[in-house]
Motif scaffolding. Structure first.
Motif, PDB file in Angstrom:
ATOM      1  N   LYS A 287      39.606  23.579 -30.437  1.00  0.00           N
ATOM      2  CA  LYS A 287      40.259  24.177 -29.267  1.00  0.00           C
ATOM      3  C   LYS A 287      41.767  24.296 -29.474  1.00  0.00           C
ATOM      4  O   LYS A 287      42.385  25.288 -29.075  1.00  0.00           O
ATOM      5  N   PHE A 288      42.371  23.274 -30.083  1.00  0.00           N
ATOM      6  CA  PHE A 288      43.812  23.372 -30.317  1.00  0.00           C
ATOM      7  C   PHE A 288      44.102  24.428 -31.375  1.00  0.00           C
ATOM      8  O   PHE A 288      45.105  25.164 -31.277  1.00  0.00           O
ATOM      9  N   ASP A 289      43.254  24.536 -32.388  1.00  0.00           N
ATOM     10  CA  ASP A 289      43.443  25.554 -33.420  1.00  0.00           C
ATOM     11  C   ASP A 289      43.422  26.947 -32.801  1.00  0.00           C
ATOM     12  O   ASP A 289      44.273  27.795 -33.134  1.00  0.00           O
ATOM     13  N   ASN A 293      46.818  29.191 -32.773  1.00  0.00           N
ATOM     14  CA  ASN A 293      46.817  30.316 -33.714  1.00  0.00           C
ATOM     15  C   ASN A 293      46.400  31.646 -33.102  1.00  0.00           C
ATOM     16  O   ASN A 293      46.926  32.702 -33.479  1.00  0.00           O
ATOM     17  N   GLU A 294      45.444  31.633 -32.184  1.00  0.00           N
ATOM     18  CA  GLU A 294      44.959  32.880 -31.590  1.00  0.00           C
ATOM     19  C   GLU A 294      45.655  33.225 -30.282  1.00  0.00           C
ATOM     20  O   GLU A 294      45.984  34.385 -30.022  1.00  0.00           O
ATOM     21  N   MET A 295      45.897  32.203 -29.473  1.00  0.00           N
ATOM     22  CA  MET A 295      46.508  32.446 -28.167  1.00  0.00           C
ATOM     23  C   MET A 295      48.031  32.347 -28.222  1.00  0.00           C
ATOM     24  O   MET A 295      48.717  32.825 -27.310  1.00  0.00           O
ATOM     25  N   PHE A 311      37.382  22.873 -20.860  1.00  0.00           N
ATOM     26  CA  PHE A 311      36.642  24.130 -20.767  1.00  0.00           C
ATOM     27  C   PHE A 311      35.956  24.457 -22.097  1.00  0.00           C
ATOM     28  O   PHE A 311      36.430  24.099 -23.172  1.00  0.00           O
ATOM     29  N   SER A 312      34.833  25.151 -22.002  1.00  0.00           N
ATOM     30  CA  SER A 312      34.074  25.542 -23.186  1.00  0.00           C
ATOM     31  C   SER A 312      34.836  26.589 -23.986  1.00  0.00           C
ATOM     32  O   SER A 312      35.298  27.597 -23.429  1.00  0.00           O
ATOM     33  N   ILE A 317      36.968  29.894 -22.821  1.00  0.00           N
ATOM     34  CA  ILE A 317      38.310  30.128 -23.349  1.00  0.00           C
ATOM     35  C   ILE A 317      38.397  31.440 -24.127  1.00  0.00           C
ATOM     36  O   ILE A 317      39.237  32.304 -23.824  1.00  0.00           O
ATOM     37  N   LYS A 318      37.532  31.607 -25.132  1.00  0.00           N
ATOM     38  CA  LYS A 318      37.582  32.822 -25.951  1.00  0.00           C
ATOM     39  C   LYS A 318      37.316  34.093 -25.133  1.00  0.00           C
ATOM     40  O   LYS A 318      38.099  35.057 -25.236  1.00  0.00           O
ATOM     41  N   PRO A 319      36.214  34.150 -24.340  1.00  0.00           N
ATOM     42  CA  PRO A 319      35.952  35.382 -23.584  1.00  0.00           C
ATOM     43  C   PRO A 319      37.096  35.759 -22.639  1.00  0.00           C
ATOM     44  O   PRO A 319      37.481  36.930 -22.550  1.00  0.00           O
TER      45      PRO A 319
END
Length: 353
Positions: A287-289, A293-295, A311-312, A317-319
């Protein structure tokens, strides 16, 4: 092929299991009137013995025939619980004259199995998780149950509590169980009439050492700043059964290693105690990665909203992050994750799309 797990507690399975038990008869002189003392199971409301005078004494009522389903159930249960380990079975195979059969199983052992099933506990799973149940007496099991009930635990609670922690059944009342209730009353200030609520919330309390686990965890948490004993008892008791050295401290150190100050991390866990329960490998690191890196998120955001880790990653998170990116909308982290679906669609301009 073994029957489905759901069948283990059905009334049909219960009757089938009773029919697989042996019948014990004792011939008594016609002029002597003696009666054997009732066992725990004979006292159960589901037990209906024959009591006519001079009639053969029958511990369990039998039926004329056993159905195929009955035999499947009894064979399935017994073959999974007869042996403590593989070597027992190997030894039996080496000597055909000593090969155990269902008839060789002691009556008390069968009664223990029936006792567990009556309470709604999966006997096969319980024996697998706690092999000591093979050796403990039925009287000892009943003593533990009686003790728990004297502390306010209801009969209907036992299936869940004992199913989660079958080791409770072989615990010593004086040295294992009683100290836990003393700890709840004296250290956590839990009134006796609330014992049931706390134990139902965290059955693992009953298999935790007061000296080696519960008190050290309480002292550590209080030093961190957990002052509300009610919250620890009724909401966050899981923290008390967590190892200080192997669980609590490593989680704290990981968050500090991300670049957060120790005081910031302590503030985060005080606001969100669940941080102590998350896995480093399966939760924190992935989740931290993604967050970093993405967010492109900042540590300041995590400090303000540590609930992010609750949160999942795949389902929430991703969706949500992808939808924000595709919509070109910048939404604060708490709003992005906590907002209901319909409202989130409005925020991203996807309503009716």
């Amino acid at each position: 092929m073994p029957p489905p797990a759901a069948a283990l507690h059905s009334s049909q399975s219960f009757l089938a299991y009773k029919s697989s038990l042996s019948t014990i008869s004792s011939q008594e002189p016609a002029n002597v009137s003696t009666r054997k003392p009732k066992t725990f199971l004979q006292k159960h409301p589901l037990y209906t013995p024959k009591t006519k005078q001079n009639q053969t004494y029958t511990l369990y009522p039998t039926r004329k025939a056993e159905s195929r389903e009955d035999k499947m159930y009894s064979d399935h249960v017994l073959k999974n619980i007869v042996y403590d380990n593989a070597s027992d079975f190997a030894d039996a195979e080496m000597n055909p004259l000593e090969t155990p059969t269902h008839q060789n199983i002691s009556l008390e052992f069968k009664e223990k199995i029936l006792c567990l099933e009556i309470m709604g506990v999966d006997s096969s799973r319980a024996l697998s998780l706690n092999p000591s149940l093979h050796r403990v007496s039925l009287y000892s099991i009943q003593s533990v149950i009686t003790f728990l009930q004297s502390k306010g635990i209801h009969q209907k609670d036992l299936a869940r509590i004992l199913g989660m922690c079958p080791r409770i059944l072989t615990s010593d009342i004086k040295t294992d169980l009683n100290p836990v209730f003393d700890f709840l009353y004296n250290d956590l200030k839990v009134p006796e009439h609330y014992f049931r609520m706390v134990i139902n919330k965290c059955p693992r309390l009953l298999v935790s050492s007061v000296k080696n686990q519960l008190k050290p965890a309480l002292i550590y948490l209080q030093r961190l700043g957990f002052k509300d004993l009610k919250s620890l008892a009724y909401q966050d008791a899981i923290l008390l059964v967590s190892s200080v050295e192997k669980t609590l401290i490593p989680k704290l150190e990981y968050l500090v290693s991300l670049g957060l100050s120790r005081s910031d991390v302590v503030g985060m866990v005080l606001r969100c105690p669940g941080l102590f329960t998350f896995s480093l490998e399966n939760n924190y690191k992935p989740k931290f990665d993604y967050f970093a890196n993405e967010m492109g998120g900042s540590l300041e955001e995590l400090k303000k909203f540590p609930q992010y880790f609750a949160f999942s990653l795949e389902k929430r998170i991703k969706p949500r992050h992808i939808e924000c990116v595709e919509s070109g909308v910048k939404i604060p982290l708490p709003v992005m994750l906590k907002t209901p679906d319909e409202e989130f669609k409005k925020l991203t301009g996807q309503e009716g799309g």
